[in-house]
Every structure is written in C-alpha cells, then in structure tokens.
Write a protein that holds these residues in place. Structure first.
Motif, PDB file in Angstrom:
ATOM      1  N   THR A  43      24.733  28.076  10.040  1.00  0.00           N
ATOM      2  CA  THR A  43      26.192  28.093  10.221  1.00  0.00           C
ATOM      3  C   THR A  43      26.586  26.882  11.053  1.00  0.00           C
ATOM      4  OG1 THR A  43      26.158  30.503  10.219  1.00  0.00           O
ATOM      5  CG2 THR A  43      28.161  29.455  11.027  1.00  0.00           C
ATOM      6  N   VAL A  44      27.581  26.145  10.570  1.00  0.00           N
ATOM      7  CA  VAL A  44      28.038  24.956  11.307  1.00  0.00           C
ATOM      8  C   VAL A  44      29.145  25.344  12.279  1.00  0.00           C
ATOM      9  CG1 VAL A  44      28.999  22.626  11.118  1.00  0.00           C
ATOM     10  CG2 VAL A  44      27.444  23.462   9.351  1.00  0.00           C
ATOM     11  N   ALA A  45      28.992  24.921  13.541  1.00  0.00           N
ATOM     12  CA  ALA A  45      30.045  25.113  14.555  1.00  0.00           C
ATOM     13  C   ALA A  45      30.521  23.727  14.989  1.00  0.00           C
ATOM     14  CB  ALA A  45      29.483  25.873  15.750  1.00  0.00           C
ATOM     15  N   TYR A  46      31.842  23.530  14.965  1.00  0.00           N
ATOM     16  CA  TYR A  46      32.406  22.216  15.300  1.00  0.00           C
ATOM     17  C   TYR A  46      32.797  22.138  16.768  1.00  0.00           C
ATOM     18  CZ  TYR A  46      32.307  21.558  10.343  1.00  0.00           C
ATOM     19  OH  TYR A  46      31.851  21.452   9.048  1.00  0.00           O
ATOM     20  N   HIS A  47      32.438  21.020  17.390  1.00  0.00           N
ATOM     21  CA  HIS A  47      32.745  20.791  18.803  1.00  0.00           C
ATOM     22  C   HIS A  47      33.566  19.508  18.928  1.00  0.00           C
ATOM     23  CE1 HIS A  47      29.914  23.928  20.047  1.00  0.00           C
ATOM     24  NE2 HIS A  47      29.133  23.465  19.088  1.00  0.00           N
ATOM     25  N   PRO A  48      34.588  19.521  19.794  1.00  0.00           N
ATOM     26  CA  PRO A  48      35.504  18.382  19.888  1.00  0.00           C
ATOM     27  C   PRO A  48      34.984  17.250  20.766  1.00  0.00           C
ATOM     28  CG  PRO A  48      36.231  20.110  21.370  1.00  0.00           C
ATOM     29  CD  PRO A  48      35.003  20.637  20.672  1.00  0.00           C
ATOM     30  N   TYR A  49      35.325  16.044  20.368  1.00  0.00           N
ATOM     31  CA  TYR A  49      35.014  14.855  21.166  1.00  0.00           C
ATOM     32  C   TYR A  49      36.091  13.820  20.861  1.00  0.00           C
ATOM     33  CZ  TYR A  49      32.335  11.032  23.284  1.00  0.00           C
ATOM     34  OH  TYR A  49      31.929   9.990  24.077  1.00  0.00           O
ATOM     35  N   GLN A  50      36.546  13.123  21.893  1.00  0.00           N
ATOM     36  CA  GLN A  50      37.548  12.080  21.673  1.00  0.00           C
ATOM     37  C   GLN A  50      36.961  10.701  21.954  1.00  0.00           C
ATOM     38  OE1 GLN A  50      41.188  13.630  23.817  1.00  0.00           O
ATOM     39  NE2 GLN A  50      42.060  12.856  21.906  1.00  0.00           N
ATOM     40  N   LEU A  51      36.898   9.893  20.925  1.00  0.00           N
ATOM     41  CA  LEU A  51      36.420   8.522  21.091  1.00  0.00           C
ATOM     42  C   LEU A  51      37.441   7.675  21.842  1.00  0.00           C
ATOM     43  CD1 LEU A  51      34.931   7.889  17.550  1.00  0.00           C
ATOM     44  CD2 LEU A  51      33.638   7.861  19.688  1.00  0.00           C
ATOM     45  N   TYR A  52      38.728   7.941  21.574  1.00  0.00           N
ATOM     46  CA  TYR A  52      39.798   7.132  22.168  1.00  0.00           C
ATOM     47  C   TYR A  52      40.849   8.044  22.800  1.00  0.00           C
ATOM     48  CZ  TYR A  52      37.458   4.356  18.644  1.00  0.00           C
ATOM     49  OH  TYR A  52      36.491   3.772  17.868  1.00  0.00           O
ATOM     50  N   PRO A  53      40.491   8.697  23.926  1.00  0.00           N
ATOM     51  CA  PRO A  53      41.435   9.644  24.535  1.00  0.00           C
ATOM     52  C   PRO A  53      42.718   8.986  25.012  1.00  0.00           C
ATOM     53  CG  PRO A  53      39.527   9.271  25.964  1.00  0.00           C
ATOM     54  CD  PRO A  53      39.217   8.612  24.663  1.00  0.00           C
ATOM     55  N   GLU A  54      42.658   7.658  25.203  1.00  0.00           N
ATOM     56  CA  GLU A  54      43.856   6.949  25.689  1.00  0.00           C
ATOM     57  C   GLU A  54      44.813   6.579  24.547  1.00  0.00           C
ATOM     58  OE1 GLU A  54      41.052   4.108  24.170  1.00  0.00           O
ATOM     59  OE2 GLU A  54      40.780   5.754  25.576  1.00  0.00           O
ATOM     60  N   ALA A  55      44.422   6.824  23.299  1.00  0.00           N
ATOM     61  CA  ALA A  55      45.295   6.491  22.157  1.00  0.00           C
ATOM     62  C   ALA A  55      46.596   7.281  22.231  1.00  0.00           C
ATOM     63  CB  ALA A  55      44.575   6.791  20.844  1.00  0.00           C
ATOM     64  N   SER A  56      47.672   6.679  21.786  1.00  0.00           N
ATOM     65  CA  SER A  56      48.981   7.354  21.850  1.00  0.00           C
ATOM     66  C   SER A  56      49.105   8.390  20.744  1.00  0.00           C
ATOM     67  CB  SER A  56      50.111   6.332  21.722  1.00  0.00           C
ATOM     68  OG  SER A  56      50.157   5.845  20.385  1.00  0.00           O
ATOM     69  N   VAL A  57      50.049   9.299  20.916  1.00  0.00           N
ATOM     70  CA  VAL A  57      50.303  10.346  19.923  1.00  0.00           C
ATOM     71  C   VAL A  57      50.901   9.740  18.657  1.00  0.00           C
ATOM     72  CG1 VAL A  57      51.638  12.440  19.446  1.00  0.00           C
ATOM     73  CG2 VAL A  57      50.523  12.154  21.661  1.00  0.00           C
ATOM     74  N   GLU A  58      51.798   8.759  18.847  1.00  0.00           N
ATOM     75  CA  GLU A  58      52.446   8.114  17.695  1.00  0.00           C
ATOM     76  C   GLU A  58      51.429   7.269  16.926  1.00  0.00           C
ATOM     77  OE1 GLU A  58      53.614   7.575  20.917  1.00  0.00           O
ATOM     78  OE2 GLU A  58      54.907   9.344  20.719  1.00  0.00           O
ATOM     79  N   GLY A  59      50.567   6.588  17.694  1.00  0.00           N
ATOM     80  CA  GLY A  59      49.521   5.789  17.075  1.00  0.00           C
ATOM     81  C   GLY A  59      49.958   4.364  16.766  1.00  0.00           C
ATOM     82  N   GLU A  60      49.016   3.602  16.196  1.00  0.00           N
ATOM     83  CA  GLU A  60      49.312   2.221  15.805  1.00  0.00           C
ATOM     84  C   GLU A  60      48.561   1.871  14.527  1.00  0.00           C
ATOM     85  OE1 GLU A  60      47.324  -0.673  18.628  1.00  0.00           O
ATOM     86  OE2 GLU A  60      46.993   1.167  19.750  1.00  0.00           O
ATOM     87  N   ASP A  61      48.852   0.707  13.992  1.00  0.00           N
ATOM     88  CA  ASP A  61      48.255   0.284  12.719  1.00  0.00           C
ATOM     89  C   ASP A  61      46.721   0.301  12.811  1.00  0.00           C
ATOM     90  OD1 ASP A  61      47.066  -2.055  10.979  1.00  0.00           O
ATOM     91  OD2 ASP A  61      48.963  -1.482  10.029  1.00  0.00           O
ATOM     92  N   LYS A  62      46.109   1.090  11.934  1.00  0.00           N
ATOM     93  CA  LYS A  62      44.658   1.298  12.014  1.00  0.00           C
ATOM     94  C   LYS A  62      43.869   0.011  11.746  1.00  0.00           C
ATOM     95  CE  LYS A  62      42.747   4.125   8.910  1.00  0.00           C
ATOM     96  NZ  LYS A  62      42.067   5.227   8.224  1.00  0.00           N
ATOM     97  N   TYR A  63      44.227  -0.701  10.704  1.00  0.00           N
ATOM     98  CA  TYR A  63      43.487  -1.918  10.332  1.00  0.00           C
ATOM     99  C   TYR A  63      43.533  -2.938  11.470  1.00  0.00           C
ATOM    100  CZ  TYR A  63      41.725  -5.819   7.565  1.00  0.00           C
ATOM    101  OH  TYR A  63      40.975  -6.875   7.103  1.00  0.00           O
ATOM    102  N   GLU A  64      44.728  -3.188  11.979  1.00  0.00           N
ATOM    103  CA  GLU A  64      44.893  -4.184  13.054  1.00  0.00           C
ATOM    104  C   GLU A  64      44.175  -3.742  14.325  1.00  0.00           C
ATOM    105  OE1 GLU A  64      46.134  -7.273  13.004  1.00  0.00           O
ATOM    106  OE2 GLU A  64      46.314  -6.961  10.845  1.00  0.00           O
TER     107      GLU A  64
END
Length: 226
Positions: A43-64
């Motif tokens: 059984t797979v159990a998912y655990h959270p991790y944030q690579l970029y916790p400082e990223a904004s909620v709105e976000g920015e252009d992914k490619y750039e």
C-alpha cells in the motif's frame, strides 16, 4: 499475509517524483502479477515535502523560473534539460510540457493528506496522479482551487465535499506543516524519497530509480516476509 507500506515522499511540482511514481506503479504491477501477491500486500502512503516553500501562491512563469534558478539563465542548458526530461517522460508514458506556472504547493499537499486520511490510499493515488498530469502535461496551476477541484472530481470525490475542504484553507494546515517538518527530521532533503517497509528491514530508494530497481526492492521485501 504481510502488509507492507510504501512511504512515498513527494512534491507535486517535482518532475522526478512524477517519473518515480510512474516507474513504481509499473514495478508494483509487475510484482503483483507474480505469486508475490499471495504473500505481501503493498500500500502506498504519500508524505508531503516542499522543494520551494518560499514560492508564492500566485506563482510565476515555470519555464523562465527553471531557466533562471536551475540553469543560470542559459537557454542552451534549459534546452538540454527539456530534451532529457522529454525522453525520460516518453519512456514512462509521460508527455512533459514546460510552460505554465510554478507555485507554492502547500494547499495541494493539504488536500492530498486530507483525502488520504478520510478516503484511503486508492483515492489518494488517483488524486496524486491527476495533480501530476494536470501540472506536467496540461500546464495547469499546481494548487489553484480550480485545479484541486478538478483533480478531486477525477479521483471520485464529490464536488461539494471537495470544495468544502479546498475552500477552508486552514483545515488540516498545521498538520500538513508538521508532516513536512517530520520528513525533514527523518533526513529527507530531496524528493522522490521512497521507503518500502519490510518484516526484517526497510528498503530506502532515493531519487527516481529505474523500474527494475523498484522491482528488486519489492521482491526483496516479499522474500523476507516469510
């Protein structure tokens, strides 16, 4: 029958965890097709991790953002990365796209954890699959309310129930923050981080392994389950 939990630590905006998930799914399919299925249930159990916790909620252009933060603003290095990921993706049935928005994933993790606890592993699995595909293959925002509602519906969660959880942004928020801290305390400093629990010992696999590596780990757990 031995019951083994596969602890899968992820961030929904990490291309390598999407790749690892696809490869692990294939490994599970292969192992479940053998007589291992009569000895061990995985059984797979998912655990959270944030690579970029400082990223904004709105976000920015992914490619750039990728080009600047990962590849020194070099178009050439970025092209090498997209070529490589496209090839890896194709081998696992993923059509990676590189546009869209990179943003904070805390709300996505909160929703995954909530429904994993209330609906069980199968629903959580469908939800994670939907979020990965929407972000990486459809260039949708990773944690907007629209994306989260669509992913929940795809996972079989009734829209009203999904919206109730998604709209209440503080419900379970402290729990998910604590779980993220716990993962860091467990020595997780990058994802994917997979720990397959065994009767005699656990198998830890860091980074996106090949399908064969996951198969080998699962078979070892089966072998030691007697």
């Amino acid at each position: 029958m031995y019951e083994s939990t596969i602890n899968f630590t992820l961030d929904t905006i990490c291309p390598w965890t999407y790749l690892a998930k696809k490869r692990l799914d294939e490994a599970l399919r292969l192992v479940r097709d053998t007589d291992a299925s009569s000895k061990v249930t995985f059984t797979v159990a998912y655990h959270p991790y944030q690579l970029y916790p400082e990223a904004s909620v709105e976000g920015e252009d992914k490619y750039e953002w990728y080009k600047k933060s990962k590849y020194g603003d070099s178009e050439e290095k970025m092209k090498m990365y997209t070529t490589l990921m496209t090839a890896y993706g194709a081998s696992a049935g993923i059509t990676y796209k590189f546009g869209g928005t990179v943003a904070n994933t805390l709300q996505a993790h909160r929703v995954i954890q909530h429904f994993q606890e209330s609906k069980g592993p199968e629903t959580a699995d469908k939800l994670v699959n939907a979020l990965y595909r929407m972000y990486f293959e459809e260039e949708r925002h990773p944690s907007s309310k629209e994306t989260l509602v669509a992913a929940c519906k795809e996972a079989g969660i009734e829209e009203g129930e999904a919206k109730g959880v998604i709209d209440d942004e503080y419900e379970g928020l402290q729990d998910v923050k604590m779980k993220i801290r716990e993962q860091a305390g467990n020595g997780v400093d990058s994802v994917p981080f997979v720990v397959v629990e065994g009767k005699r010992r656990d198998m830890t696999l860091q980074g996106a392994q090949e399908v064969g590596d996951y198969v080998k780990a699962l078979e070892q757990i089966v072998k030691e389950s007697n």
